[in-house]
Enzyme design. Sequence first.
Site, PDB file in Angstrom:
ATOM      1  N   TYR A 148       2.475   4.011  -5.485  1.00 14.01           N
ATOM      2  CA  TYR A 148       3.363   3.108  -6.224  1.00 14.01           C
ATOM      3  C   TYR A 148       2.720   1.728  -6.277  1.00 14.01           C
ATOM      4  CZ  TYR A 148       7.077  -0.161  -7.295  1.00 14.01           C
ATOM      5  OH  TYR A 148       7.808  -1.168  -7.875  1.00 14.01           O
ATOM      6  N   HIS A 168      -3.838   9.000  -7.067  1.00 15.90           N
ATOM      7  CA  HIS A 168      -2.746   9.901  -6.734  1.00 15.90           C
ATOM      8  C   HIS A 168      -1.761   9.318  -5.722  1.00 15.90           C
ATOM      9  CE1 HIS A 168      -6.764  11.859  -5.568  1.00 15.90           C
ATOM     10  NE2 HIS A 168      -6.593  10.897  -4.703  1.00 15.90           N
ATOM     11  N   ASN A 221       6.764  -4.524  -2.639  1.00 16.80           N
ATOM     12  CA  ASN A 221       6.986  -5.736  -3.421  1.00 16.80           C
ATOM     13  C   ASN A 221       8.382  -6.330  -3.278  1.00 16.80           C
ATOM     14  OD1 ASN A 221       7.946  -3.392  -4.726  1.00 16.80           O
ATOM     15  ND2 ASN A 221       7.955  -4.417  -6.712  1.00 16.80           N
ATOM     16  N   TYR A 222       9.292  -5.643  -2.624  1.00 17.55           N
ATOM     17  CA  TYR A 222      10.696  -6.071  -2.626  1.00 17.55           C
ATOM     18  C   TYR A 222      11.177  -6.252  -1.194  1.00 17.55           C
ATOM     19  CZ  TYR A 222      15.682  -5.976  -3.940  1.00 17.55           C
ATOM     20  OH  TYR A 222      17.008  -6.281  -4.135  1.00 17.55           O
TER      21      TYR A 222
END
Length: 500
Positions: A371, A368, A391-392
């Site tokens: 991301y 739950h 990740n960015y």
Amino acid sequence: MKSAATPKVLHGFAGRSLLGHVLAAVDPLEPDRTAVVVGHRREAVTSHLHDIAPSAIPVVQAEQHGTGHAVRIALSHLAELGRPGEQSRTDPGRPTASGGTVLVLPGDAPLLTSAALSHLLIEHERTGAAATMLNSVVDDPTGYGRVIRTADGSGVSRVVEHADADADELAVREVSALVYAFDADLLADAVNRLSRANAQGEEYLPDVIGIFVAEGRTVGATLAPAAETAGVNDRVQLAYAHRTYNQRLLEQHMRNGVTVLDPATTWVDATVSLAPDVVLKPNVQLEGATSVGGGSAIGPDSTITDSRIGSHSVLQRVVAHHAEVGSGVTVGPYAYLRPGTVLADRVHVGTYVETKNADVGTGTKIPHLTYVGDATIGEHTNIGAASVFVNYDGVNKHHTVIGSHARTGADNMFVAPVTVGDGAYTAAGSVIIDDVPPGAMAVARAKQRNVAGWVQRRRAGTPAADAATAAATEASPAAPATAPEPPSDRPTTDRFTANP
């Protein structure tokens, strides 16, 4: 269609353009060659044709002078090319053909079936007619060419366009679908004799029928349901065609063993593959090259696009694009599988989870509020609630690796690039910026520090302060109503800071 950018034949539904549907109906007939006449916005149509049917030959009709004119220039172009396997001709000259049958269809009749076209060709070859028409009987023939039969009703004497029909002819309900099988040589000769002396000043292909009849040649006809021959001239008819086609697809799937609980709210593209014992629940859209394995249940309220779903998986209230889902997987409710998601067998992706470019191993659970982007997760790992794979960095994407049999705590941030080894644990509330060795426990959070009496001093008179005072009095009746002043390093403002 009243479209500022899209030619009519490029509108469509169920994963195909109108033109694509027509070509899909023709393809099983295995024609020697297929020519598509293009005119209006021909660059867009030709580009689309190259994508969906590279072997089809585009023929440019630079000036649109009617259906007969379109056929005439198509035959002329094919004559230039010669028969398949022969050397091309350099001088097109007069349109010619070299025997065989020419099938002529409109590009905006997406409900045509291969079965109806095959029956038309069989009848044409059986009777040896100069032409055989595919017609329908409709309740409202307005706008269609009327088919006038011979006295004995066995053949066709002429076809009258709506604009040129008299009162008796307008009452006729048998109409031309503009689908014909012609003797190739006879057609090549007849289209050179068409006239534009009519209400629209065009070369009508149906006038070829009149030429054949005048020469005493046989013109036959076969009927197909109006639901198969209906054309599309506006968006109302486009929506009708889509629903009709969708119902046809769903009936085929249901007869092949698929359960569709509510056909009225279930939409499936022509390119979708469904195995027996699939269950589709209400409000499901399956699009593109999606395939679903046997025993899987999709929906309710799910949209799956260009994705592969294994057997005995359950996806409810899910949006998936270009994802691969294994067998025995459960996803949702309210999950989003973005492109590059690969879920191995028996994975669980739960509520409010989003994945992108994520490879998730067998038996792993992401239950739950999480991301997972640009990540590889091993087998039988559990990802804690409210985790984010960071990740960015604003410029580049970076990758995170979580090993097998790992247990990550709730409210974790994995700042890529970072690796958590097999069997490792991470504490709740941690921000993981360094690799975690296999079997280690990573704790990456500040030590908690409680400042006693802060609420009573800084928020005096508020319900929170009153509740805190009452709780302190109940716990220790002899304690003073106001807590003592904190040590000298107490906060000097009312704001929380990292280092008060």
